[in-house]
Write a protein that holds these residues in place. Structure first.
Motif, PDB file in Angstrom:
ATOM      1  N   ASP A 205       0.017   7.884  -1.494  1.00 43.41           N
ATOM      2  CA  ASP A 205      -0.970   7.577  -2.530  1.00 43.41           C
ATOM      3  C   ASP A 205      -0.518   6.309  -3.240  1.00 43.41           C
ATOM      4  N   ILE A 206      -1.289   5.234  -3.073  1.00 45.01           N
ATOM      5  CA  ILE A 206      -0.916   3.932  -3.613  1.00 45.01           C
ATOM      6  C   ILE A 206      -2.011   3.472  -4.563  1.00 45.01           C
ATOM      7  N   GLY A 207      -1.635   3.104  -5.793  1.00 43.91           N
ATOM      8  CA  GLY A 207      -2.673   2.710  -6.730  1.00 43.91           C
ATOM      9  C   GLY A 207      -2.163   1.906  -7.904  1.00 43.91           C
ATOM     10  N   ASN A 208      -3.111   1.213  -8.549  1.00 48.54           N
ATOM     11  CA  ASN A 208      -2.848   0.453  -9.768  1.00 48.54           C
ATOM     12  C   ASN A 208      -1.763  -0.600  -9.567  1.00 48.54           C
ATOM     13  N   LEU A 209      -1.815  -1.301  -8.435  1.00 48.78           N
ATOM     14  CA  LEU A 209      -0.839  -2.352  -8.160  1.00 48.78           C
ATOM     15  C   LEU A 209      -1.440  -3.729  -8.404  1.00 48.78           C
ATOM     16  N   MET A 210      -0.600  -4.657  -8.852  1.00 49.93           N
ATOM     17  CA  MET A 210      -0.937  -6.071  -8.892  1.00 49.93           C
ATOM     18  C   MET A 210       0.036  -6.773  -7.948  1.00 49.93           C
ATOM     19  N   ILE A 211      -0.504  -7.531  -6.964  1.00 45.06           N
ATOM     20  CA  ILE A 211       0.327  -8.220  -5.975  1.00 45.06           C
ATOM     21  C   ILE A 211      -0.088  -9.681  -5.942  1.00 45.06           C
ATOM     22  N   GLN A 212       0.893 -10.586  -6.185  1.00 50.03           N
ATOM     23  CA  GLN A 212       0.565 -11.997  -6.298  1.00 50.03           C
ATOM     24  C   GLN A 212       1.601 -12.869  -5.588  1.00 50.03           C
ATOM     25  N   ALA A 213       1.111 -13.875  -4.885  1.00 48.60           N
ATOM     26  CA  ALA A 213       1.948 -14.911  -4.282  1.00 48.60           C
ATOM     27  C   ALA A 213       1.067 -16.136  -4.089  1.00 48.60           C
ATOM     28  N   PRO A 214       1.657 -17.322  -3.967  1.00 50.65           N
ATOM     29  CA  PRO A 214       0.838 -18.529  -3.780  1.00 50.65           C
ATOM     30  C   PRO A 214      -0.027 -18.453  -2.526  1.00 50.65           C
ATOM     31  N   GLU A 215      -1.177 -19.058  -2.605  1.00 51.25           N
ATOM     32  CA  GLU A 215      -2.105 -19.054  -1.470  1.00 51.25           C
ATOM     33  C   GLU A 215      -1.493 -19.694  -0.233  1.00 51.25           C
ATOM     34  N   ILE A 216      -0.558 -20.616  -0.421  1.00 50.11           N
ATOM     35  CA  ILE A 216       0.051 -21.321   0.713  1.00 50.11           C
ATOM     36  C   ILE A 216       1.298 -20.615   1.237  1.00 50.11           C
ATOM     37  N   SER A 217       1.711 -19.524   0.636  1.00 51.19           N
ATOM     38  CA  SER A 217       2.925 -18.837   1.082  1.00 51.19           C
ATOM     39  C   SER A 217       2.688 -18.163   2.432  1.00 51.19           C
ATOM     40  N   PRO A 218       3.613 -18.300   3.389  1.00 50.32           N
ATOM     41  CA  PRO A 218       3.375 -17.812   4.756  1.00 50.32           C
ATOM     42  C   PRO A 218       3.604 -16.314   4.918  1.00 50.32           C
ATOM     43  N   SER A 228       1.091   5.241  10.435  1.00 48.31           N
ATOM     44  CA  SER A 228       1.046   6.149   9.293  1.00 48.31           C
ATOM     45  C   SER A 228      -0.295   6.859   9.229  1.00 48.31           C
ATOM     46  N   ASN A 229      -0.292   8.021   8.566  1.00 44.99           N
ATOM     47  CA  ASN A 229      -1.497   8.847   8.463  1.00 44.99           C
ATOM     48  C   ASN A 229      -1.717   9.288   7.021  1.00 44.99           C
ATOM     49  N   ASP A 230      -2.973   9.536   6.700  1.00 46.54           N
ATOM     50  CA  ASP A 230      -3.331  10.091   5.392  1.00 46.54           C
ATOM     51  C   ASP A 230      -2.808   9.217   4.258  1.00 46.54           C
ATOM     52  N   VAL A 231      -3.300   7.980   4.216  1.00 44.13           N
ATOM     53  CA  VAL A 231      -2.899   7.016   3.194  1.00 44.13           C
ATOM     54  C   VAL A 231      -4.111   6.683   2.325  1.00 44.13           C
ATOM     55  N   ILE A 232      -3.921   6.762   1.019  1.00 42.35           N
ATOM     56  CA  ILE A 232      -4.962   6.398   0.052  1.00 42.35           C
ATOM     57  C   ILE A 232      -4.486   5.178  -0.730  1.00 42.35           C
ATOM     58  N   ILE A 233      -5.316   4.149  -0.757  1.00 39.21           N
ATOM     59  CA  ILE A 233      -5.031   2.947  -1.550  1.00 39.21           C
ATOM     60  C   ILE A 233      -6.226   2.716  -2.466  1.00 39.21           C
ATOM     61  N   SER A 234      -5.979   2.625  -3.776  1.00 36.42           N
ATOM     62  CA  SER A 234      -7.091   2.448  -4.704  1.00 36.42           C
ATOM     63  C   SER A 234      -6.649   1.662  -5.930  1.00 36.42           C
ATOM     64  N   ASN A 235      -7.623   0.962  -6.522  1.00 36.23           N
ATOM     65  CA  ASN A 235      -7.410   0.258  -7.785  1.00 36.23           C
ATOM     66  C   ASN A 235      -6.262  -0.747  -7.705  1.00 36.23           C
ATOM     67  N   ILE A 236      -6.381  -1.707  -6.788  1.00 32.54           N
ATOM     68  CA  ILE A 236      -5.339  -2.722  -6.669  1.00 32.54           C
ATOM     69  C   ILE A 236      -5.975  -4.114  -6.676  1.00 32.54           C
ATOM     70  N   THR A 237      -5.184  -5.082  -7.108  1.00 34.64           N
ATOM     71  CA  THR A 237      -5.592  -6.477  -7.092  1.00 34.64           C
ATOM     72  C   THR A 237      -4.560  -7.263  -6.298  1.00 34.64           C
ATOM     73  N   VAL A 238      -5.018  -8.014  -5.286  1.00 35.33           N
ATOM     74  CA  VAL A 238      -4.112  -8.732  -4.395  1.00 35.33           C
ATOM     75  C   VAL A 238      -4.577 -10.172  -4.239  1.00 35.33           C
ATOM     76  N   GLY A 239      -3.655 -11.101  -4.454  1.00 42.09           N
ATOM     77  CA  GLY A 239      -3.911 -12.506  -4.180  1.00 42.09           C
ATOM     78  C   GLY A 239      -2.656 -13.120  -3.582  1.00 42.09           C
ATOM     79  N   THR A 240      -2.677 -13.427  -2.277  1.00 40.66           N
ATOM     80  CA  THR A 240      -1.474 -13.884  -1.573  1.00 40.66           C
ATOM     81  C   THR A 240      -1.837 -14.941  -0.543  1.00 40.66           C
ATOM     82  N   GLY A 241      -0.881 -15.227   0.357  1.00 40.63           N
ATOM     83  CA  GLY A 241      -1.114 -16.204   1.404  1.00 40.63           C
ATOM     84  C   GLY A 241      -1.518 -15.613   2.737  1.00 40.63           C
ATOM     85  N   ASP A 242      -1.750 -14.299   2.787  1.00 37.91           N
ATOM     86  CA  ASP A 242      -2.144 -13.661   4.049  1.00 37.91           C
ATOM     87  C   ASP A 242      -3.091 -12.510   3.740  1.00 37.91           C
ATOM     88  N   ASP A 243      -3.155 -11.502   4.616  1.00 41.44           N
ATOM     89  CA  ASP A 243      -4.088 -10.400   4.407  1.00 41.44           C
ATOM     90  C   ASP A 243      -3.804  -9.679   3.087  1.00 41.44           C
TER      91      ASP A 243
END
Length: 419
Positions: A205-218, A228-243
């Motif tokens: 159960d993964i939630g309420n995360l903020m994940i940040q890195a420069p857009e140009i970071s590899p 993995s099985n049975d994974v829940i991801i909710s309420n996160i904000t991600v801005g990085t250089g990849d997916d």
């Protein structure tokens, strides 16, 4: 005590809610070690020799606190990282632990070494690792800073002519072979490579995360899920250089919702089957995602040499703000576009639903379904798709190769599926 928040697709609102999550995370941490909680015993890293000056290696203090908590007979032990700054060299926190649940409460700043040399003789793919732990709860109001700039400066992707360049760099947080576990409320910045890896886990159960890195970071994916099985991801904000979120092989029952994504490469399933292996990915559900300025929207990418299947995938209620390539299926994925020879094999992609998509595309081909001529994409559904160009005067189109399925309701741009 309820320690969850609801994410809204407006980024400013999400930032405000993330601040609320930090406050609630601190309240949860205090409650976990309060006298009223008789089952909780706390193991503060300060009591095990942590210096917390940001320059002295505190990894042994973390390791000792973990071992003490993991071997404790108490029901719910908690390791506390207080509101200080800690330099931590690569460390593995191993289970199984005696306790049914074990809390890892990060209230301060955890810093990675600022030089790749700290990994000499060690596994260069990992920094903070939890391995084989059941009932793990990582949470808090703190910050995990991967300080990845030293690795980015020697990345083979960006510096292919550099002698000794590296294609493998540490993931900030590895959760490996963990069960019934959670990751909540943490702020991640500047990982050397992927920020969070979920590998061989069951029930996350993964939630309420903020994940940040420069857009140009590899290669700085936000979250990668593998085997993995049975994974829940909710309420996160991600801005990085990849997916923002990527899904690898041997995964099932993945539920992703309420995500803010951008900058980055969108949300991806794959790439899969590169080594010619049997791919098994199914029951993937992605909903309520806001993508802003990403290089892709949602995509499934497989190598022709792969076998097996991707099936039972739903992408629902997505909003695109000037996104390149909003919808992509690519069964002919190759490191260099067009350089891979066409083969008679492929991963079968079927039962994929795209429903309720709105917003703007910054490329003219907004729907691109590039399927194998040997192993077609089947049972593709497009329903209620309303995409327009981010550029005035441009008309969006669809491109399909050997893609079979159906459309319902308004679909714009004009679909090209074969029935």
């Amino acid at each position: 005590m309820a320690c969850s928040i609801y994410y809204l697709t407006n980024i400013k609102t999400a930032m405000g809610h993330f601040a609320l999550a930090l406050i609630l995370g601190l309240a949860c941490a205090i409650f976990a070690c309060s006298k009223s909680n008789e089952d909780a015993i706390c193991f503060d890293v300060m009591d095990y020799g942590a210096v917390c000056d940001g320059t002295t290696d505190d990894s042994q203090a973390f390791f000792k606190a973990w071992n003490a908590a993991c071997s404790s007979e108490t029901e719910n032990p908690s390791i506390i990282i207080p509101k200080q700054t800690f330099l931590v060299n690569p460390v593995v926190f191993r289970g199984p632990c005696k306790a049914k649940n074990i809390n890892f409460l990060i209230l301060g700043r955890v810093l990675a070494p600022d030089s790749p040399q700290a990994w000499e003789g060690l596994d260069p793919s990992q920094w903070l690792v939890f391995h084989g732990v059941s009932g793990l709860r990582v949470s808090g109001s703190g910050l995990i800073d991967g300080r990845g700039n030293g690795w980015w400066e020697q990345s083979c992707r960006d510096h292919p002519d550099l002698e000794g360049c590296t294609s493998l760099a540490p993931t900030a947080l590895n959760l490996i072979s963990c069960k019934r576990s959670s990751l909540k409320d943490i702020h991640f910045v500047n990982s050397s490579q992927t920020h969070v890896l979920i590998m061989g886990c069951d029930g996350m159960d993964i939630g309420n995360l903020m994940i940040q890195a420069p857009e140009i970071s590899p290669n700085t994916d936000g979250i990668h899920i593998q085997a993995s099985n049975d994974v829940i991801i909710s309420n996160i904000t991600v801005g990085t250089g990849d997916d923002c979120i990527s899904i690898g092989d041997s995964t099932s029952n993945i539920y992703i919702s309420n995500v803010g994504c951008g900058p980055g490469h969108g949300i991806s399933i794959g790439s899969l089957g590169k080594s010619g292996n049997m791919v098994q990915v199914e029951n993937i559900h992605v909903s309520k995602v806001y993508l802003k300025g990403t290089t892709n929207g949602v995509r499934i990418k497989t190598w022709q040499v792969g076998k097996g299947y991707v099936r039972g995938v739903t992408f629902k209620d997505l909003y695109f703000d000037s996104v390149e390539n909003p919808i992509i299926i690519d069964q002919n994925y190759c490191n260099i576009r067009g350089a891979c020879k066409e083969l008679q094999s492929g991963v079968h992609i079927s039962d994929v639903v795209f429903i309720n998509f709105y917003g703007t595309s910054s490329t003219d081909v907004a729907i691109n379904l590039n399927c194998s001529r040997s192993v077609a994409c089947t049972e593709i559904l497009l329903k209620s798709i309303q995409l327009t160009s981010a550029s005035i005067g441009h008309t969006l189109t669809s491109n399909c190769t050997n893609a079979f399925g159906y459309t319902f309701g308004m679909v714009q741009p004009q679909p090209c599926l074969q029935i």
